[in-house]
Design a protein around this motif. Structure first.
Motif, PDB file in Angstrom:
ATOM      1  N   SER A 109     115.496   3.720  71.103  1.00 17.53           N
ATOM      2  CA  SER A 109     116.422   3.836  72.310  1.00 17.53           C
ATOM      3  C   SER A 109     116.619   5.371  72.802  1.00 17.53           C
ATOM      4  O   SER A 109     116.747   5.766  73.621  1.00 17.53           O
ATOM      5  N   GLU A 110     116.728   6.239  71.538  1.00 13.31           N
ATOM      6  CA  GLU A 110     117.103   7.767  71.728  1.00 13.31           C
ATOM      7  C   GLU A 110     116.191   8.346  70.855  1.00 13.31           C
ATOM      8  O   GLU A 110     115.796   7.960  69.892  1.00 13.31           O
ATOM      9  N   GLU A 111     115.420   9.373  71.270  1.00 15.22           N
ATOM     10  CA  GLU A 111     114.714  10.327  70.451  1.00 15.22           C
ATOM     11  C   GLU A 111     114.385  11.475  71.200  1.00 15.22           C
ATOM     12  O   GLU A 111     114.710  11.839  72.499  1.00 15.22           O
ATOM     13  N   ILE A 112     114.215  12.756  70.616  1.00 19.31           N
ATOM     14  CA  ILE A 112     113.802  13.988  71.101  1.00 19.31           C
ATOM     15  C   ILE A 112     112.553  14.479  70.701  1.00 19.31           C
ATOM     16  O   ILE A 112     111.927  14.512  69.620  1.00 19.31           O
ATOM     17  N   VAL A 113     111.534  14.528  71.810  1.00 16.62           N
ATOM     18  CA  VAL A 113     110.210  14.757  71.546  1.00 16.62           C
ATOM     19  C   VAL A 113     110.036  16.049  72.536  1.00 16.62           C
ATOM     20  O   VAL A 113     110.198  16.090  73.384  1.00 16.62           O
ATOM     21  N   ASP A 114     109.267  17.096  71.742  1.00 14.58           N
ATOM     22  CA  ASP A 114     109.125  18.125  72.564  1.00 14.58           C
ATOM     23  C   ASP A 114     110.274  18.819  73.033  1.00 14.58           C
ATOM     24  O   ASP A 114     110.167  19.605  74.366  1.00 14.58           O
ATOM     25  N   ASP A 115     111.527  18.693  72.655  1.00 16.18           N
ATOM     26  CA  ASP A 115     112.565  19.229  73.033  1.00 16.18           C
ATOM     27  C   ASP A 115     113.166  18.374  74.394  1.00 16.18           C
ATOM     28  O   ASP A 115     114.256  18.896  74.995  1.00 16.18           O
ATOM     29  N   VAL A 116     112.516  17.509  74.740  1.00 17.46           N
ATOM     30  CA  VAL A 116     112.993  16.713  75.698  1.00 17.46           C
ATOM     31  C   VAL A 116     113.787  15.447  75.167  1.00 17.46           C
ATOM     32  O   VAL A 116     113.350  14.697  74.223  1.00 17.46           O
ATOM     33  N   ARG A 117     114.889  15.057  75.635  1.00 12.65           N
ATOM     34  CA  ARG A 117     115.990  14.085  75.107  1.00 12.65           C
ATOM     35  C   ARG A 117     115.531  12.910  75.962  1.00 12.65           C
ATOM     36  O   ARG A 117     115.622  12.795  77.296  1.00 12.65           O
ATOM     37  N   ILE A 118     115.139  11.680  75.030  1.00 15.63           N
ATOM     38  CA  ILE A 118     114.529  10.710  75.830  1.00 15.63           C
ATOM     39  C   ILE A 118     115.510   9.309  75.849  1.00 15.63           C
ATOM     40  O   ILE A 118     116.155   9.197  74.329  1.00 15.63           O
ATOM     41  N   HIS A 119     116.086   8.795  76.915  1.00 15.81           N
ATOM     42  CA  HIS A 119     117.088   7.554  76.538  1.00 15.81           C
ATOM     43  C   HIS A 119     116.166   6.315  77.107  1.00 15.81           C
ATOM     44  O   HIS A 119     115.561   6.341  78.217  1.00 15.81           O
ATOM     45  N   ARG A 120     115.869   5.557  76.251  1.00 14.51           N
ATOM     46  CA  ARG A 120     115.199   4.370  76.752  1.00 14.51           C
ATOM     47  C   ARG A 120     116.344   3.132  76.902  1.00 14.51           C
ATOM     48  O   ARG A 120     117.175   2.638  76.036  1.00 14.51           O
ATOM     49  N   VAL A 121     116.027   2.282  78.048  1.00 15.69           N
ATOM     50  CA  VAL A 121     116.807   1.144  78.362  1.00 15.69           C
ATOM     51  C   VAL A 121     116.183  -0.025  78.255  1.00 15.69           C
ATOM     52  O   VAL A 121     115.133   0.001  78.629  1.00 15.69           O
ATOM     53  N   THR A 122     116.959  -1.263  78.032  1.00 22.38           N
ATOM     54  CA  THR A 122     116.267  -2.435  78.154  1.00 22.38           C
ATOM     55  C   THR A 122     116.864  -3.118  79.618  1.00 22.38           C
ATOM     56  O   THR A 122     117.963  -3.477  79.744  1.00 22.38           O
ATOM     57  N   PRO A 123     115.828  -3.509  80.454  1.00 24.96           N
ATOM     58  CA  PRO A 123     116.513  -4.102  81.887  1.00 24.96           C
ATOM     59  C   PRO A 123     117.177  -5.360  81.416  1.00 24.96           C
ATOM     60  O   PRO A 123     117.055  -5.979  80.611  1.00 24.96           O
ATOM     61  N   ILE A 124     118.277  -5.628  82.304  1.00 23.97           N
ATOM     62  CA  ILE A 124     118.968  -6.666  82.182  1.00 23.97           C
ATOM     63  C   ILE A 124     118.240  -8.026  82.165  1.00 23.97           C
ATOM     64  O   ILE A 124     118.536  -8.803  81.572  1.00 23.97           O
ATOM     65  N   ASN A 125     117.162  -7.962  83.144  1.00 23.77           N
ATOM     66  CA  ASN A 125     116.576  -9.012  83.400  1.00 23.77           C
ATOM     67  C   ASN A 125     115.140  -8.920  82.742  1.00 23.77           C
ATOM     68  O   ASN A 125     114.125  -9.262  83.240  1.00 23.77           O
ATOM     69  N   ASP A 126     115.100  -8.547  81.529  1.00 23.17           N
ATOM     70  CA  ASP A 126     114.010  -8.062  80.730  1.00 23.17           C
ATOM     71  C   ASP A 126     112.809  -9.119  80.830  1.00 23.17           C
ATOM     72  O   ASP A 126     111.803  -8.844  80.793  1.00 23.17           O
ATOM     73  N   LEU A 127     113.104 -10.221  80.590  1.00 25.75           N
ATOM     74  CA  LEU A 127     112.275 -11.280  80.286  1.00 25.75           C
ATOM     75  C   LEU A 127     111.885 -12.193  81.776  1.00 25.75           C
ATOM     76  O   LEU A 127     111.129 -13.151  81.604  1.00 25.75           O
ATOM     77  N   ASP A 128     112.474 -11.675  82.645  1.00 26.13           N
ATOM     78  CA  ASP A 128     112.367 -12.400  83.953  1.00 26.13           C
ATOM     79  C   ASP A 128     110.802 -11.932  84.503  1.00 26.13           C
ATOM     80  O   ASP A 128     110.387 -10.975  84.605  1.00 26.13           O
TER      81      ASP A 128
END
Length: 422
Positions: free
Chosen positions: A67-86
């Protein structure tokens, strides 16, 4: 912020010292790759970070990525959609925007973002909400339009997307498009004459070729082939290549077309090849890794991209940077990249015979084909390097932020003028 602070920021910017905190919204980001959008955002984000800007990418996760990581000095924030299984895509998009907005507001408790940079309509609702809730400007890059993809907005699905694109454009403080063609589209289709629009092309990095095509695809050893790649959708024009393969068989022309990429029409294209018995003239390779794609581009005889609709055409740059003579449709952003018979060749969109004429020209003039390939490579390296594109984008970002802060400072005076007059 008072005027002296704004003047100080102008001075800092003038000597190249202004570093922004950028919240960049995009629904896909590597290694979650659906189309060219993720590669564009990756290239831009990495090179903005290289310039010293603090870049935060807010994107969708896929369950397997942190959900969180830094790659090539870019801060990446990943979220799960509320309706992920829709299964309903619009519900999924709505859930993604809600999750993005919630996550961004949490981040803003610790980070004072300078601006939001949104990419296409899919994350538009979150971008518009965050502009208002965080009180910072919104810069939007429009990569393509539903009107262009579908040649109009006829059904409810197309009208819905078009409406979302209109809303995002209307609420943006500044727009970036990748070509003059796209700027003309916004001015005509979206009546965006009052919107500030900057034209900044897509960028490309120097390719890394680790393998030969025959190492990865043994069936290509000793075989000449014409290469194309793209998402398997109608607007990419791959049916034109299938028709060209049919004509090649009928006229005994020794051409073999190899097409890479995935998408909803891949199965129907492969079925079409079998039904027409064209296996000796054309093949669809499916998904290609970057290593596979670079190997095929490095070893093909030439490349062809017959798109019916193409806002820009990054795939053409990817072929040209390998020094390959490249044929593209005379449409959209592609025609702005290629100068006919200098850095590539132009064909009529949807016209298989026009494509074959350009192929024959290159086949019969190998010296000129090599010269065109070299010219194309020089053009790409001089005009489309990511370092240059990121610098141009950063300048637009600085203008947007500075204008927003000046307007914010002037607003009390403007209110007094509106109330009492000059």
């Amino acid at each position: 912020m008072n005027r002296s602070l704004i003047q100080d920021e102008i001075k800092v910017r003038a000597v190249g010292g202004w570093k922004l905190k950028i919240l960049l919204l995009c629904w896909e980001y590597p290694p979650n790759v659906v189309g060219g959008l993720s590669r564009h955002v990756h290239g831009l984000g990495v090179h903005l970070a290289n310039q010293g800007h603090e870049v935060h990418i807010l994107t969708a996760g896929n369950g397997n990525l942190p959900s969180e990581e830094i790659v090539d000095d870019v801060r990446i924030h990943r979220v799960t959609p509320i309706n992920d299984l829709d299964d309903d895509f619009l519900s999924w998009v709505g859930g993604l925007n809600l999750a993005m907005a919630f996550k961004a507001e949490m981040l803003s408790d610790e980070i004072n973002f300078d601006l939001i940079h949104a990419h296409d309509w899919l994350i538009g609702a979150a971008a518009i909400h965050l502009k208002n809730s965080l009180g910072i400007p919104l810069l939007t890059t429009i990569h393509a339009t539903e009107h262009g993809r579908s040649n109009g907005t006829l059904n409810q699905w197309q009208k819905f997307i078009h409406e979302k694109e209109c809303q995002l454009i209307e609420h943006s403080d500044h727009i970036i498009v990748c070509s003059e063609y796209m700027k003309e589209t916004l001015l005509s289709v979206f009546a965006a004459a009052n919107e500030p629009i900057a034209v900044i092309p897509n960028g490309i990095d120097e390719p890394i070729v680790k393998f030969r095509a025959g190492d990865l695809f043994p069936e290509l050893n000793g075989k000449k082939f014409i290469f194309s790649v793209g998402r398997m959708v109608k607007e990419k024009g791959f049916e034109t290549i299938i028709e060209a393969a049919e004509i090649s068989r009928e006229t005994n022309q020794d051409y073999f077309f190899l097409i890479g990429g995935k998408g909803p029409m891949l199965d129907s294209y492969q079925k079409m090849i079998t039904e027409k018995d064209l296996q000796d003239y054309i093949s669809f390779a499916g998904y290609l890794s970057d290593e596979q794609k670079n190997a095929l581009l490095a070893d093909c005889e030439l490349a062809v991209f017959p798109s019916l609709y193409e806002p820009f055409g990054i795939v053409a740059l990817e072929a040209m940077v390998h020094g390959k003579a490249t044929i593209v449709s005379n449409t959209g952003g592609l025609k702005g990249i290629i100068k006919h018979e200098y850095s590539g060749l132009l064909m009529e969109p949807g016209d298989a015979r026009s494509m074959l004429e350009q192929i024959a020209f290159l086949s019969h003039h190998p010296r000129m084909s090599a010269e065109i390939g070299n010219n194309g490579r020089d053009v790409v390296k001089s005009l489309y390097g990511w370092k240059r594109i990121a610098c141009e984008t950063a300048r637009v970002m600085e203008d947007v932020v500075l204008k927003s802060r000046i307007n914010e400072e002037m607003e009390p005076e403007n209110q007094m003028i509106r109330r009492y007059g000059k």
